[in-house]
Design a protein around this motif. Structure first.
Motif, short mmCIF file in Angstrom:
data_model
loop_
_atom_site.label_atom_id
_atom_site.label_comp_id
_atom_site.label_asym_id
_atom_site.label_seq_id
_atom_site.Cartn_x
_atom_site.Cartn_y
_atom_site.Cartn_z
N ALA A 51 -30.43 -11.54 -18.78
CA ALA A 51 -29.32 -10.66 -19.15
C ALA A 51 -28.67 -11.19 -20.42
CB ALA A 51 -28.29 -10.57 -18.03
N ILE A 52 -27.96 -10.29 -21.10
CA ILE A 52 -27.33 -10.63 -22.38
C ILE A 52 -25.84 -10.29 -22.28
CG2 ILE A 52 -27.27 -10.05 -24.86
CD1 ILE A 52 -30.28 -9.18 -24.52
N VAL A 53 -25.01 -11.15 -22.84
CA VAL A 53 -23.58 -10.85 -22.98
C VAL A 53 -23.29 -10.75 -24.47
CG1 VAL A 53 -21.22 -11.74 -22.69
CG2 VAL A 53 -22.91 -12.05 -20.86
N ILE A 54 -22.58 -9.70 -24.87
CA ILE A 54 -22.16 -9.60 -26.26
C ILE A 54 -20.64 -9.57 -26.30
CG2 ILE A 54 -22.55 -7.07 -26.29
CD1 ILE A 54 -23.15 -7.40 -29.31
N THR A 55 -20.08 -10.37 -27.20
CA THR A 55 -18.63 -10.47 -27.26
C THR A 55 -18.19 -10.61 -28.71
OG1 THR A 55 -16.73 -11.55 -26.20
CG2 THR A 55 -18.46 -13.01 -27.02
N PRO A 96 -30.56 -5.99 -19.30
CA PRO A 96 -29.15 -5.59 -19.21
C PRO A 96 -28.27 -6.32 -20.23
CG PRO A 96 -30.05 -6.05 -17.05
CD PRO A 96 -31.08 -6.50 -18.03
N VAL A 97 -27.33 -5.56 -20.79
CA VAL A 97 -26.38 -6.11 -21.76
C VAL A 97 -24.96 -5.80 -21.28
CG1 VAL A 97 -25.65 -6.20 -24.16
CG2 VAL A 97 -28.02 -5.60 -23.63
N CYS A 110 -16.17 0.35 -30.58
CA CYS A 110 -16.13 1.01 -29.28
C CYS A 110 -17.51 1.57 -28.96
CB CYS A 110 -15.09 2.13 -29.32
SG CYS A 110 -14.80 2.95 -27.74
N GLU A 111 -18.16 2.10 -29.99
CA GLU A 111 -19.50 2.68 -29.80
C GLU A 111 -20.52 1.60 -29.44
OE1 GLU A 111 -19.12 4.58 -33.64
OE2 GLU A 111 -19.36 6.55 -32.71
N LEU A 112 -20.41 0.43 -30.07
CA LEU A 112 -21.31 -0.68 -29.72
C LEU A 112 -21.08 -1.11 -28.27
CD1 LEU A 112 -23.34 -2.95 -30.22
CD2 LEU A 112 -21.49 -4.28 -31.31
N ALA A 113 -19.82 -1.19 -27.85
CA ALA A 113 -19.52 -1.56 -26.46
C ALA A 113 -20.14 -0.53 -25.50
CB ALA A 113 -18.02 -1.67 -26.25
N MET A 114 -20.07 0.75 -25.90
CA MET A 114 -20.62 1.80 -25.03
C MET A 114 -22.15 1.84 -25.02
SD MET A 114 -17.94 4.97 -25.37
CE MET A 114 -18.11 5.23 -27.13
N MET A 115 -22.78 1.18 -26.00
CA MET A 115 -24.25 1.06 -25.97
C MET A 115 -24.69 0.04 -24.92
SD MET A 115 -25.19 0.89 -29.99
CE MET A 115 -24.42 2.02 -31.13
N CYS A 116 -23.74 -0.79 -24.47
CA CYS A 116 -24.07 -1.80 -23.47
C CYS A 116 -24.10 -1.15 -22.09
CB CYS A 116 -23.04 -2.92 -23.50
SG CYS A 116 -22.95 -3.70 -25.13
N ASP A 117 -24.59 -1.89 -21.09
CA ASP A 117 -24.72 -1.28 -19.76
C ASP A 117 -23.40 -1.17 -19.04
OD1 ASP A 117 -27.51 -0.80 -19.88
OD2 ASP A 117 -27.69 -2.98 -19.98
N PHE A 118 -22.54 -2.16 -19.21
CA PHE A 118 -21.15 -1.99 -18.78
C PHE A 118 -20.25 -2.89 -19.58
CE2 PHE A 118 -23.00 -4.90 -15.63
CZ PHE A 118 -22.03 -5.86 -15.38
N ALA A 207 -33.68 -0.54 -12.39
CA ALA A 207 -32.35 -0.04 -11.99
C ALA A 207 -31.61 0.48 -13.22
CB ALA A 207 -31.55 -1.16 -11.32
N LYS A 208 -31.70 -0.26 -14.30
CA LYS A 208 -31.05 0.16 -15.56
C LYS A 208 -31.65 1.48 -16.05
CE LYS A 208 -30.65 -1.25 -20.37
NZ LYS A 208 -30.09 -2.21 -21.30
N GLU A 209 -32.99 1.55 -16.02
CA GLU A 209 -33.65 2.79 -16.46
C GLU A 209 -33.23 3.98 -15.60
OE1 GLU A 209 -37.93 3.68 -17.74
OE2 GLU A 209 -38.07 1.70 -16.81
N ALA A 210 -33.13 3.74 -14.30
CA ALA A 210 -32.80 4.84 -13.38
C ALA A 210 -31.39 5.35 -13.62
CB ALA A 210 -32.98 4.38 -11.94
N VAL A 211 -30.43 4.44 -13.76
CA VAL A 211 -29.04 4.87 -14.01
C VAL A 211 -28.97 5.61 -15.34
CG1 VAL A 211 -26.67 4.14 -14.39
CG2 VAL A 211 -28.01 3.06 -12.57
N ASN A 212 -29.63 5.07 -16.36
CA ASN A 212 -29.58 5.74 -17.67
C ASN A 212 -30.21 7.12 -17.63
OD1 ASN A 212 -28.11 3.91 -19.16
ND2 ASN A 212 -29.89 2.67 -19.68
#
Ligand code: HXC
Length: 257
Positions: A51-55, A96-97, A110-118, A207-212
């Motif tokens: 998994a990846i965290v972006i901050t 997952p990001v 805001c758009e970059l944050a919304m590109m992440c999974d949550f 799981a990520k693919e399915a939710v998306n």
């Protein structure tokens, strides 16, 4: 690899990307995009990363696309180069990001944050799509992802007025999954990322693919897609291991296959 606009680290099985243009409140320019693509590609190639965290910084996740870079651009050149379309690659990350957001997350931020999974937000976070105040509109998904996340009323309010919403409003609206004290932000995001990284990678990615897929298709097609992925996971060793470990009352040892 040396990065000019990012700090990229690995902590255990989690990749951490910190946006690092403090003089411009982490405004997103073409170098940030190029480097983010490189960092994501390296994390995807690394089997150990789950998994990846972006901050960003405490003051700003990112205050938008770089206005100084865009100021003198003209239509024909933007159109021909399909300006900013490269951000689609960031949104298509397969692992997952999680976005850990403190301070300003405006426009492209805001758009970059919304590109992440949550999104996990600190109490200081401020979200907004202020492009309208610059004589333009969101261009990296704000009118589409924000509307899907918070619904038409709130999205129109934000996109048409350019106002910011605080973390509490963002949580109430469904834009962020949790709000935590600023000093807890990275720990909370890491704990979530580590939990995800400890699970079976194929099941996490599916799981990520399915939710998306829920955002892309009808309910019937989405349910069929989910069921097919569910069936396919029974071809993995990790399904056997996960269910056997439960029955044997022990922790599973996933092998990501
Ligand atoms: C370039 C930016 C920037 C940005 C801030 N800076 N945001 N530079 N692009 N988006 C720079 C400022 O020019 C300033 O540099 C330094 O960062 C600190 O910012 P200040 O404005 O002095 O800080 P403050 O007074 O605290 O105000 C913070 C702020 C404000 C409210 C976040 O900076 C702001 O309104 N920024 C722009 C937000 C915005 O409109 N974002 C949308 C961009 S368009 P100097 O050198 O002067 O010290 C967009 C489109 C995306 O994102 C889709 C298409 C690409």
């Amino acid at each position: 690899m040396a990065y000019e606009t990012l700090i990229v680290e690995t902590r255990g099985n989690v990749g951490l990307v910190t946006l690092n243009r403090p003089q411009a409140l982490n405004a997103l320019n073409s170098t940030v995009l190029k480097e983010l693509k490189e960092a994501y590609a390296a994390f995807h190639a690394d089997e150990e990363i789950g998994a990846i965290v972006i901050t960003g910084s405490e003051r700003a996740f990112a205050a938008g696309a770089d206005i100084k870079e865009m100021q003198s651009l003209e239509f024909a050149a933007m159109y021909k180069s399909d300006f900013i379309s490269g951000w689609d690659d960031i949104a298509k990350a397969r692992k997952p990001v999680i976005a850990a957001v403190s301070g300003f997350a405006l426009g492209g931020g805001c758009e970059l944050a919304m590109m992440c999974d949550f999104i996990i937000a600190s109490e200081t976070a401020k979200f907004g799509q202020p492009e309208i105040t610059l004589g333009v509109i969101p261009g990296m998904g704000g009118s589409q992802r924000l509307t899907r996340a918070v619904g038409k009323a709130k999205a129109m309010d934000l996109v048409l007025t350019g106002r910011m919403m605080d973390a509490a409003e963002a949580e109430r609206s469904g834009l962020v999954s949790r709000v935590v004290a600023p000093e807890r932000l990275l720990d909370e995001a890491f704990a979530a990322a580590e939990k995800i990284a400890s699970l079976s990678q194929p099941s996490v990615m599916m799981a990520k693919e399915a939710v998306n897929r829920a955002f892309e298709t009808t309910l019937e097609e989405g349910l069929r897609f989910e069921r097919r992925l569910f069936h396919s996971l029974f071809a993995t060793d990790d399904q056997k291991e996960g269910m056997t470990a439960f029955v044997e009352k022990r922790k599973p040892a996933f092998k990501h296959r």
